[in-house]
Each structure stands twice: as structure tokens, then as C-alpha cells.
Design a protein around this motif. Structure first.
Motif, mmCIF file in Angstrom:
data_model
loop_
_atom_site.group_PDB
_atom_site.id
_atom_site.type_symbol
_atom_site.label_atom_id
_atom_site.label_comp_id
_atom_site.label_asym_id
_atom_site.label_seq_id
_atom_site.Cartn_x
_atom_site.Cartn_y
_atom_site.Cartn_z
ATOM 1 N N LYS A 366 70.869 -97.861 49.502
ATOM 2 C CA LYS A 366 70.448 -96.522 48.911
ATOM 3 C C LYS A 366 71.347 -96.119 47.657
ATOM 4 C CE LYS A 366 67.546 -94.597 52.577
ATOM 5 N NZ LYS A 366 67.556 -93.421 53.685
ATOM 6 N N GLY A 367 72.635 -96.061 48.147
ATOM 7 C CA GLY A 367 73.502 -95.731 47.073
ATOM 8 C C GLY A 367 73.547 -96.782 45.680
ATOM 9 N N SER A 368 73.430 -97.875 45.885
ATOM 10 C CA SER A 368 73.156 -98.847 44.800
ATOM 11 C C SER A 368 71.905 -98.477 43.861
ATOM 12 C CB SER A 368 73.226 -100.388 45.338
ATOM 13 O OG SER A 368 74.450 -100.688 45.805
ATOM 14 N N ILE A 369 70.803 -98.254 44.590
ATOM 15 C CA ILE A 369 69.605 -97.873 43.812
ATOM 16 C C ILE A 369 70.003 -96.625 43.230
ATOM 17 C CG2 ILE A 369 66.961 -97.275 44.163
ATOM 18 C CD1 ILE A 369 67.080 -99.113 46.513
ATOM 19 N N ARG A 370 70.364 -95.684 43.607
ATOM 20 C CA ARG A 370 70.896 -94.340 43.100
ATOM 21 C C ARG A 370 71.644 -94.610 42.019
ATOM 22 N NH1 ARG A 370 71.655 -92.397 47.369
ATOM 23 N NH2 ARG A 370 73.947 -92.454 47.410
ATOM 24 N N ASP A 371 72.552 -95.569 42.157
ATOM 25 C CA ASP A 371 73.410 -95.582 41.127
ATOM 26 C C ASP A 371 72.968 -96.382 39.651
ATOM 27 O OD1 ASP A 371 76.115 -95.788 39.795
ATOM 28 O OD2 ASP A 371 76.564 -97.748 40.768
ATOM 29 N N GLY A 372 71.963 -97.292 40.025
ATOM 30 C CA GLY A 372 71.295 -97.923 39.175
ATOM 31 C C GLY A 372 70.444 -96.968 38.042
ATOM 32 N N GLU A 373 69.865 -96.031 39.085
ATOM 33 C CA GLU A 373 69.137 -94.968 38.077
ATOM 34 C C GLU A 373 70.001 -94.150 37.315
ATOM 35 O OE1 GLU A 373 65.447 -93.040 40.273
ATOM 36 O OE2 GLU A 373 66.612 -93.793 42.113
ATOM 37 N N GLN A 374 71.099 -93.792 37.905
ATOM 38 C CA GLN A 374 71.804 -92.968 37.325
ATOM 39 C C GLN A 374 72.567 -93.639 35.957
ATOM 40 O OE1 GLN A 374 74.777 -91.740 40.218
ATOM 41 N NE2 GLN A 374 73.325 -90.195 41.089
ATOM 42 N N LYS A 375 72.920 -94.548 36.177
ATOM 43 C CA LYS A 375 73.468 -95.622 34.988
ATOM 44 C C LYS A 375 72.381 -95.683 33.729
ATOM 45 C CE LYS A 375 77.518 -95.805 36.116
ATOM 46 N NZ LYS A 375 78.085 -97.000 37.149
ATOM 47 N N THR A 376 71.242 -96.296 34.111
ATOM 48 C CA THR A 376 70.079 -96.387 33.162
ATOM 49 C C THR A 376 69.877 -95.127 32.481
ATOM 50 O OG1 THR A 376 69.465 -98.082 34.765
ATOM 51 C CG2 THR A 376 67.858 -97.348 32.982
ATOM 52 N N ASN A 377 69.955 -93.945 33.173
ATOM 53 C CA ASN A 377 69.306 -92.883 32.494
ATOM 54 C C ASN A 377 70.458 -92.312 31.500
ATOM 55 O OD1 ASN A 377 67.241 -92.195 33.847
ATOM 56 N ND2 ASN A 377 67.986 -91.069 35.626
ATOM 57 N N LYS A 378 71.626 -92.548 31.797
ATOM 58 C CA LYS A 378 72.927 -92.464 30.990
ATOM 59 C C LYS A 378 72.805 -92.936 29.635
ATOM 60 C CE LYS A 378 76.289 -90.729 34.188
ATOM 61 N NZ LYS A 378 77.755 -91.186 34.744
ATOM 62 N N VAL A 379 72.346 -94.471 29.780
ATOM 63 C CA VAL A 379 72.215 -95.564 28.506
ATOM 64 C C VAL A 379 70.945 -95.096 27.880
ATOM 65 C CG1 VAL A 379 71.562 -97.851 28.060
ATOM 66 C CG2 VAL A 379 73.381 -97.553 29.957
ATOM 67 N N LEU A 380 69.905 -94.462 28.340
ATOM 68 C CA LEU A 380 68.742 -94.178 27.759
ATOM 69 C C LEU A 380 68.962 -92.875 27.039
ATOM 70 C CD1 LEU A 380 65.929 -95.016 30.288
ATOM 71 C CD2 LEU A 380 66.764 -96.277 28.249
ATOM 72 N N LYS A 381 69.804 -92.062 27.489
ATOM 73 C CA LYS A 381 70.120 -90.841 26.829
ATOM 74 C C LYS A 381 70.849 -91.268 25.590
ATOM 75 C CE LYS A 381 72.115 -86.322 27.713
ATOM 76 N NZ LYS A 381 72.926 -85.570 28.689
ATOM 77 N N VAL A 382 71.644 -92.047 25.574
ATOM 78 C CA VAL A 382 72.736 -92.652 24.580
ATOM 79 C C VAL A 382 71.434 -93.377 23.458
ATOM 80 C CG1 VAL A 382 74.253 -94.094 23.398
ATOM 81 C CG2 VAL A 382 74.850 -92.842 25.629
ATOM 82 N N ILE A 383 70.718 -93.927 23.756
ATOM 83 C CA ILE A 383 69.667 -94.490 22.972
ATOM 84 C C ILE A 383 68.921 -93.437 22.046
ATOM 85 C CG2 ILE A 383 67.636 -96.048 22.902
ATOM 86 C CD1 ILE A 383 68.889 -97.619 25.134
ATOM 87 N N LYS A 384 68.469 -92.539 23.009
ATOM 88 C CA LYS A 384 67.778 -91.421 22.104
ATOM 89 C C LYS A 384 68.324 -90.523 21.310
ATOM 90 C CE LYS A 384 64.489 -90.985 26.226
ATOM 91 N NZ LYS A 384 64.022 -90.214 27.407
ATOM 92 N N SER A 385 69.785 -90.415 21.623
ATOM 93 C CA SER A 385 70.606 -89.574 20.977
ATOM 94 C C SER A 385 71.006 -90.529 19.540
ATOM 95 C CB SER A 385 72.144 -89.408 21.485
ATOM 96 O OG SER A 385 72.773 -88.762 20.449
ATOM 97 N N GLU A 386 71.195 -91.815 19.562
ATOM 98 C CA GLU A 386 71.146 -92.448 18.334
ATOM 99 C C GLU A 386 70.032 -92.558 17.440
ATOM 100 O OE1 GLU A 386 72.271 -96.385 19.875
ATOM 101 O OE2 GLU A 386 74.586 -95.710 20.252
ATOM 102 N N ARG A 387 68.952 -92.566 17.984
ATOM 103 C CA ARG A 387 67.739 -92.671 17.239
ATOM 104 C C ARG A 387 67.646 -91.347 16.592
ATOM 105 N NH1 ARG A 387 63.515 -94.837 21.643
ATOM 106 N NH2 ARG A 387 63.842 -97.190 21.506
ATOM 107 N N LYS A 388 67.825 -90.102 17.290
ATOM 108 C CA LYS A 388 67.933 -88.935 16.496
ATOM 109 C C LYS A 388 68.870 -88.856 15.450
ATOM 110 C CE LYS A 388 67.633 -84.038 17.845
ATOM 111 N NZ LYS A 388 68.095 -83.092 18.903
ATOM 112 N N LYS A 389 69.933 -89.460 15.443
ATOM 113 C CA LYS A 389 70.804 -89.305 14.480
ATOM 114 C C LYS A 389 70.395 -90.088 13.129
ATOM 115 C CE LYS A 389 75.115 -88.631 17.163
ATOM 116 N NZ LYS A 389 76.423 -89.376 17.525
ATOM 117 N N LYS A 390 69.795 -91.216 13.695
ATOM 118 C CA LYS A 390 69.371 -91.912 12.505
ATOM 119 C C LYS A 390 67.997 -91.348 11.694
ATOM 120 C CE LYS A 390 70.404 -96.552 14.268
ATOM 121 N NZ LYS A 390 69.738 -97.894 14.653
ATOM 122 N N ARG A 391 67.155 -90.785 12.427
ATOM 123 C CA ARG A 391 66.167 -89.925 11.865
ATOM 124 C C ARG A 391 66.606 -88.809 10.724
ATOM 125 N NH1 ARG A 391 63.375 -90.557 17.033
ATOM 126 N NH2 ARG A 391 64.225 -88.609 17.420
#
Length: 392
Positions: A366-391
Motif C-alpha cells: 500500500k505504501g509503495s502504491i501511494r508513493d508512486g501516485e505522489q511522485k507521479t503527481n509531482k512530475v505532472l505538476k512540473v510538466i504543466k508548469s513548464e508548458r505554462k511558461k512556454k505559452r
């Protein structure tokens, strides 16, 4: 040049560490990211197969249930108390306790699995159930494996619709899995767009000899072991399988490439060495892919420039010129995939342990699944931020 874009998820092997990839996929689904290809080896192949061929309309739910069932399968033997979420000591060790105590539960869980097996995944060859089935039961000097992982087939049948995993089978995503030929050391790639994927292929891609699993005969005379023996990150195989369309790749790292501190004891030395052996080594492949893209663009630019100034009256010269460009177009069309982005989603190791990839206890999963979700959400947040800067 290729201009369409494929979303790709690449999943490493790593035993129970594969629960981290389950969390990654859950986060991608929750962020409405549709995957075109899922590629994996070892436990990553099982994750990928459930994602691609999941029964029902919610593969993320099926994948999580699969992992919870593996944890439950670890609670059916005499060691179930250790693996129970309510075990009165190890599950409630305060953070300030010595690291040795925090590792103790993983070690006990490992040895219990090693001796008694996990009924959802594998059983020991010395199990009494094999007394009448195994002709070599009393000849261990002839054994080439210690554990039979065919129980995995029955477990996977609950989650995978194999009819999806074949050409024109309409899978949720294209499935690419890897193994290795035991006799020739050559890579074996199982691709749902080119063949029917069966439970035999899943056993082959998880047949890790250091876990003492048996090789699998995937076709007459072809014996396969786990693909992580060649590469634990099937990035190159994914590119070879789909070399035309551009790619955005989410790469799940169960074994981190980088750490902040040197090992402090022999166990940590072995742990770090293991991480390096199984860590992602595809950076060269990514550089080569980008180099090829750059070279193809350069050739195209040169052609356009020369074409505007090409005034030869020699028909043979003109024909050679056009033939060269035709060859370029063929290469471009066949090998024109451009890597638009590689996003690493890496598992942390706050408490390094050599036994962590065999810890299927419920709280750990359960902890590993939760960790995977949290890490992915952080990466996706960075991707969205970079896209916003480019626009902007």
C-alpha cells in the motif's frame, strides 16, 4: 518525419517494488493521460499486461486489486502474523527507532516467502503438494529451479482478457514485453500488435533465475528467462517496436540511478551495487534517438537547399540525386520517431534493504502504491508548469 505523438509508459522489473508502478499508473489515469504503449519486463511486464488487457473499463482498479491480492497471498502461510497490517510490533515501529528494526520486518517477510512461497505467485519445489507430481522430487542434485511460479497464471486470469492482447484485439494500450533466450542470450520481444500474448509469455518474462524460477519454453526450442538479465528498462525495445511515431515517455525507476550518500556498511554496499545493476541505462539510446532525429532534419534541409540550386542537365545525375532523397524518405518514414520528452518517476529509498523487493506485506505494498501516485503527481505538476511558461 513523424508528427503524431504516442504516450508511453516504461516499467522496470523489481519484484514487490513493482507496486510503485501501480501507483504511477493510477496517477496517470487520474490526470486523464491515455497511454498508447506500455512496455515492461519482469514484474513490470505483469503491470503492463494488466494495464493493456485489463478486464472491465478500469485497469487502474484492476491493477491495484492485483497488488493487494499478492499481499494477501503472502498472509496465507505460517508467517501471516508478520505480514499482517496489525502485527503488534514491526508495523508500529516509531520513526525514531534504529534503522535495523525498520529493516527487520522486510527480512522476516523475505525469509517467510522464501520458505513457504506465496500462493498467488509461486510455490517451493519442496512443497508436499509436489510429492507425486515432480519426478525429481527426491533428486535435488538435478534441480534447475527451486520455485514454480505457475500459480501466477491463475491469479492473472482474474485480471487479464487475453483476447485483447493480440493483433486487432483492441487492447487498452499496445503491450511490449521483453525476455531473453537462455541458449543464445538474444533478446526476445513479445508485442501484442504482432502476436497473441499468452500466460506463457508472462511466465517467461518473469522467469528470473536468481529467484530460482524455471525457464519457460515460449515456442519449440526457444527457452526464455526474465528480460531484466539483459536490460531492466525496455526503452530500446519499445523504440524498435514503434520507430515511426514521436514519443512522450514516462519511465518508472524502481532502482534509482543516483543517491546522495555513500554506503555505510556491507549490506548497503550490496544494496547500492544491486541498484546500479538494475538501474536505467537507456540514456545512450535516448541520445542516439535525438541524434538520428537531428541528422534526418539536417539531410532534409540540405536536400531542399540543393534542390533549389540543382541545375544539372545530366539526367543520370538528376536521377541519382532523386534516388538519394528517396532513400532518405524511406529511412525517415521507417525510423523517424522523435523523443519529445522523457519523464523519470523514481522510487525513493529512505531505508535501503536488500530484501525490499521481496517484501509483499500489505502495508509495504500500500505504501509503495501511494508513493508512486505522489511522485507521479509531482512530475505532472512540473510538466504543466513548464508548458505554462512556454505559452507565456
Amino acid at each position: 518525419m513523424a508528427n503524431s505523438l504516442e504516450n508511453v509508459l516504461v516499467l522496470q522489473g523489481g519484484g514487490s517494488l513493482g507496486a510503485f508502478g501501480c501507483g504511477v499508473f493510477k496517477a496517470l489515469v487520474n490526470n486523464n493521460i491515455k497511454l498508447d504503449i506500455v512496455a515492461g519486463t519482469s514484474i513490470g511486464s505483469l503491470n503492463a499486461a494488466i494495464i493493456a488487457g485489463s478486464k472491465g473499463d478500469h485497469p487502474e482498479q484492476n491493477l491495484e486489486q492485483f497488488w493487494l491480492e499478492l499481499a494477501d497471498g503472502n498472509n496465507t502461510n505460517i508467517c501471516s502474523g508478520i505480514n499482517s497490517p496489525n502485527f503488534p510490533f514491526f508495523e508500529q515501529v516509531p520513526p525514531e527507532f534504529p534503522l535495523t528494526l525498520l529493516r527487520a520486518k522486510s527480512i522476516l517477510s523475505f525469509y517467510c516467502s522464501a520458505f513457504y512461497g506465496n500462493e498467488k505467485v509461486f510455490e517451493p519445489r519442496w512443497s508436499l503438494a509436489n510429492y507425486f507430481k515432480d519426478p525429481q522430487y527426491f533428486s535435488p542434485d538435478k534441480w534447475t529451479y527451486l520455485y514454480d511460479h505457475s500459480p501466477l497464471i491463475k491469479t492473472l486470469e482474474k485480471y487479464i482478457d487475453y483476447n485483447k492482447l493480440q493483433p486487432n484485439g483492441k487492447p487498452n494500450s499496445r503491450l511490449v514485453m521483453t525476455a531473453v533466450n537462455v541458449l543464445t542470450s538474444e533478446p526476445l520481444v513479445f508485442d501484442s500488435t504482432r502476436q497473441q500474448i499468452t500466460s506463457k509469455h508472462l511466465l517467461a518474462t518473469t522467469a528470473y533465475p536468481s529467484y530460482y524460477f524455471p525457464w519457460i519454453e515460449v515456442e519449440k526450442g526457444v527457452y526464455a528467462w526474465d528480460g531484466s538479465l539483459l536490460s531492466n528498462t525496455p526503452f530500446r525495445e519499445m523504440i524498435e517496436a514503434s520507430p515511426i511515431k514521436n514519443k512522450k515517455v514516462f519511465l518508472v525507476e524502481n532502482y534509482p540511478k543516483s543517491v546522495e550518500n555513500l554506503p555505510s556498511n556491507l549490506q548497503e554496499v550490496q544494496h547500492r551495487a544491486r541498484d546500479i545493476i538494475f538501474s536505467d541505462k537507456t540514456l545512450h539510446n535516448i541520445h542516439m534517438s535525438k541524434t538520428m532525429t537531428y541528422q534526418l532534419k539536417l539531410i532534409n534541409d540540405l536536400y531542399k537547399m540543393l534542390k533549389d540550386h540543382f541545375k544539372s542537365d545530366d539526367k543520370e545525375e538528376l536521377k541519382k540525386f532523386e534516388n538519394i532523397y528517396a532513400r532518405y524518405k524511406k529511412v525517415s518514414e521507417d525510423r523517424g520517431a522523435e523523443i519529445k520528452g522523457v519523464y523519470y518517476i523514481t522510487r525513493d529509498e529512505p531505508f535501503p534493504s536488500l530484501y525490499e523487493n521481496a517484501d509483499f506485506s500489505l502495508n509495504t505494498i500500500k505504501g509503495s502504491i501511494r508513493d508512486g501516485e505522489q511522485k507521479t503527481n509531482k512530475v505532472l505538476k512540473v510538466i504543466k508548469s513548464e508548458r505554462k511558461k512556454k505559452r507565456n
